[in-house]
Design a protein around this motif. Sequence first.
Motif, mmCIF file in Angstrom:
data_model
loop_
_atom_site.group_PDB
_atom_site.id
_atom_site.type_symbol
_atom_site.label_atom_id
_atom_site.label_comp_id
_atom_site.label_asym_id
_atom_site.label_seq_id
_atom_site.Cartn_x
_atom_site.Cartn_y
_atom_site.Cartn_z
ATOM 1 N N VAL A 303 0.566 -0.923 -0.020
ATOM 2 C CA VAL A 303 -0.003 0.086 -0.068
ATOM 3 C C VAL A 303 0.712 1.170 0.111
ATOM 4 C CG1 VAL A 303 -1.503 1.479 1.320
ATOM 5 C CG2 VAL A 303 -1.901 -1.338 1.075
ATOM 6 N N LEU A 304 1.940 1.440 0.844
ATOM 7 C CA LEU A 304 2.858 2.398 0.896
ATOM 8 C C LEU A 304 3.562 2.612 -0.442
ATOM 9 C CD1 LEU A 304 4.060 2.107 4.567
ATOM 10 C CD2 LEU A 304 2.368 3.796 3.767
ATOM 11 N N ASP A 307 1.265 3.976 -3.002
ATOM 12 C CA ASP A 307 1.041 5.452 -2.778
ATOM 13 C C ASP A 307 2.261 6.184 -3.157
ATOM 14 O OD1 ASP A 307 -1.445 5.648 -1.491
ATOM 15 O OD2 ASP A 307 -0.447 5.374 0.576
ATOM 16 N N TYR B 206 -0.319 3.123 12.195
ATOM 17 C CA TYR B 206 -0.388 2.751 10.916
ATOM 18 C C TYR B 206 -1.621 2.582 10.425
ATOM 19 C CZ TYR B 206 -0.064 0.901 6.195
ATOM 20 O OH TYR B 206 -0.291 0.613 4.818
ATOM 21 N N GLU B 208 -4.888 2.118 7.481
ATOM 22 C CA GLU B 208 -5.161 2.080 6.108
ATOM 23 C C GLU B 208 -6.944 2.568 5.654
ATOM 24 O OE1 GLU B 208 -4.433 -1.814 4.351
ATOM 25 O OE2 GLU B 208 -2.124 -1.453 4.441
ATOM 26 N N LEU B 230 0.805 7.520 10.482
ATOM 27 C CA LEU B 230 1.051 7.146 9.022
ATOM 28 C C LEU B 230 -0.284 6.643 8.255
ATOM 29 C CD1 LEU B 230 3.090 7.069 6.442
ATOM 30 C CD2 LEU B 230 3.613 4.717 7.436
ATOM 31 N N LYS B 231 -0.679 7.312 7.193
ATOM 32 C CA LYS B 231 -2.002 6.954 6.531
ATOM 33 C C LYS B 231 -1.461 5.934 5.219
ATOM 34 C CE LYS B 231 -6.506 6.634 5.352
ATOM 35 N NZ LYS B 231 -6.092 5.716 4.063
#
Lengths: 438, 438
Positions: A303-304, A307, B206, B208, B230-231
């Motif tokens: 996911v990161l 992004d 963290y 999501e 942190l998204k």
Amino acid sequence: MEKFFEPKSIAVIGASRHKEKVGYAIFKNLLSSRKKVYPINPNAKKICGRIAYNSVLKIKEDIDLAIIVIPAKFVPEVLKECGEKDIKNVIIISAGFSESGNEKLEKKLVDIALKYNIRYIGPNCLGTINPHQKLNATFFGKNPKKGKIAFISQSGALGVAVLDRAIEKGMGLSLFASIGNATNIGFSEMIKYLDKDKNTKAICLYVESLRKGKKFLNVVSKIKKPVIVLKGGMTKKGQEAAATHTAALMSENGVYTGAFKQCGAIKTESIYELFEIGSYLSKNKPIKGNRGIIVTNAGGAGVLSADAFEKNGLELAKIPKSIIKKLDKELPMEWSRSNPIDIVGDATPERYKKTLDIIKKGNFYDFIFIALTPQKMTNPKKVAKILVEFQKKSKTPIFSCFMGGELIKDGKILLTNENILNFEEPTYGIGMISKMVK
Amino acid sequence: MEKFFEPKSIAVIGASRHKEKVGYAIFKNLLSSRKKVYPINPNAKKICGRIAYNSVLKIKEDIDLAIIVIPAKFVPEVLKECGEKDIKNVIIISAGFSESGNEKLEKKLVDIALKYNIRYIGPNCLGTINPHQKLNATFFGKNPKKGKIAFISQSGALGVAVLDRAIEKGMGLSLFASIGNATNIGFSEMIKYLDKDKNTKAICLYVESLRKGKKFLNVVSKIKKPVIVLKGGMTKKGQEAAATHTAALMSENGVYTGAFKQCGAIKTESIYELFEIGSYLSKNKPIKGNRGIIVTNAGGAGVLSADAFEKNGLELAKIPKSIIKKLDKELPMEWSRSNPIDIVGDATPERYKKTLDIIKKGNFYDFIFIALTPQKMTNPKKVAKILVEFQKKSKTPIFSCFMGGELIKDGKILLTNENILNFEEPTYGIGMISKMVK
């Protein structure tokens, strides 16, 4: 220009017997270069066992390079003497010119150089190093090892930090030069020379101002070696600081950003980025396109990474149906069925290998990004081995992001030793990758 | 909630004798917790020397916490049994629910929990760790040391990477929880609990997706401890990846950014940033304003620092004339006479001390940023000592950026040991500082 980096004979004007002085440090460094080195100092008879001269004019032999390290006000006079002695290459270490408001004194240097056809580096600089010639013409006491990256810095003090870090990390350099106020030799002349230098494969620059912007643009546009730039003074506050530092002229940020883009220079945001990218491009070609594929055993890392792809204008390559079918046969039911390819937390090294073997057959991506966290079945070192083997057979660039501590340590070391660029975490790493795309 | 982190008795449903299984790893970790631990496994008589039970219903004693680690399809049935046994706290490690498209199966869990008044963490998670209780209810084999930072992660695999890194760096944690799909216990419940937890001084998340955004907003707005986020899934591509990972719902980035700002949560851009900021704020108050002062022996570092100040909305504090006068008396002629305070390349530790002693007298700044490169007169370790002494006497936050390799190593170690946050280079470090301003 060769005589700056491959001189046969060197005069150090201001060489000193006193260990705390810059003139001692430079002379000492040069003595270990196996070049002919002459100390110039009217107040000493001998320096480190070498006969000292009153002036370069007293030396009978030819001198390829003079290094000046005396108080600013005396520099014009000795520069003139260099001219009279027919020395064409000079490094002026001394500070106290335009950066301290003494524009007139600096103008004198420019005029003398013009009259005698002298090319000089500086003033207000640290000097130069050529590891391939064992030539250290700075007052920095250690030597970086031979390598393929040239570093030209307008700031001497940043130069010192970079040299110290390069030595600690075992990073080699082809050439180093601190060019200070750069009123004679500027970035353009240096880059032209480096383009021909066979040891240099990538050129890193720390720039505060370009006095001759158009010339820089022309030179960089024409050369084939990658030029990577960190520009200090990109903001108003930064520019004000630069003005007191190397007497840099004010200019619009947009002008620089546009110019770098136009001539194909890679603009970086930090010293760390400058050298990571320089190091990669000194050994590898730029990435040929922006389509990447992410393979991970950690959904969150995927996911990161996704992004970071989007933020940096990289494309998540679309996986062809035929490849998805093949992956379906090999991967557990829970795999993501899309890019990022999440091969799930219990992925073994073997599963990484199978995945890579399948995607290898498709021509739908330009680079691979492996994100790994150390889970129960992971075995980071074995995965690292698989990546190394893959890289040897494939021409596709592969990057990795092994996240963790002790558990990934051995894997990380293996990757670094085998020239796979590994990042500590995806956000920053992918930002860097995006700058290495052609 | 206490029973999740301070249970007296624990049942492990799916405890296993087979070393390669997750059910073995968890059970083994729990055995070293000195809690009462019961293995539940209908196919074994004993596990690690403990009598195994068919079902939680067969245990006579009360159970505070059940941990479920069996294939997804069997989870609803055993969750029901937990309800019948009056177990109110459950951690569901098992994966294979909404993240794999099995929404119906997940809905069953939600309904059963509602019926029996059960609170559960998970499913699809790594479990929890409470270092202050020596309680490791995960399948991760190592224990972080006691500390002040709580870390709640929606991703188990990122959790593993963070735990491994924390252990390597010697960073302590107050609590760790991986909450997976978070269909019952979510971030809000965790944060509420952590607000009361006396060991926790900073909360790192963290995230999501937030299923209950308004609730999150409310909770975070009210608590006094710093919440750092942190998204993952801030971009479209990232969201798509998150949807396959923890079944996160799509939502606008703007919504999250706005919401975090509104409730006072600190939004970070990388795992590294999340923990550096978390670590700083677990030991220090937020910086009270955005006016910083830069002191440097390296003009180039000053320029890059000033650039980073402007990019990140920090203000270069204006130095009062009275202070400039005092500095004029102590510093060499070439000093910058403005902020950044460039005390010039030959600055001794003593010169750093004098500069700090003079600016200490003024109330014109909120924090100090020291940028240093290792030049001839620098002595980084002595400068580090001066910074440590300064910090002990002054309430002003002080940050440092010692740039280089071997030459600055001892100084860096001293700074880290004495809790001065040192950055490798100014650009990234100053970005981080800007997020710690109140």
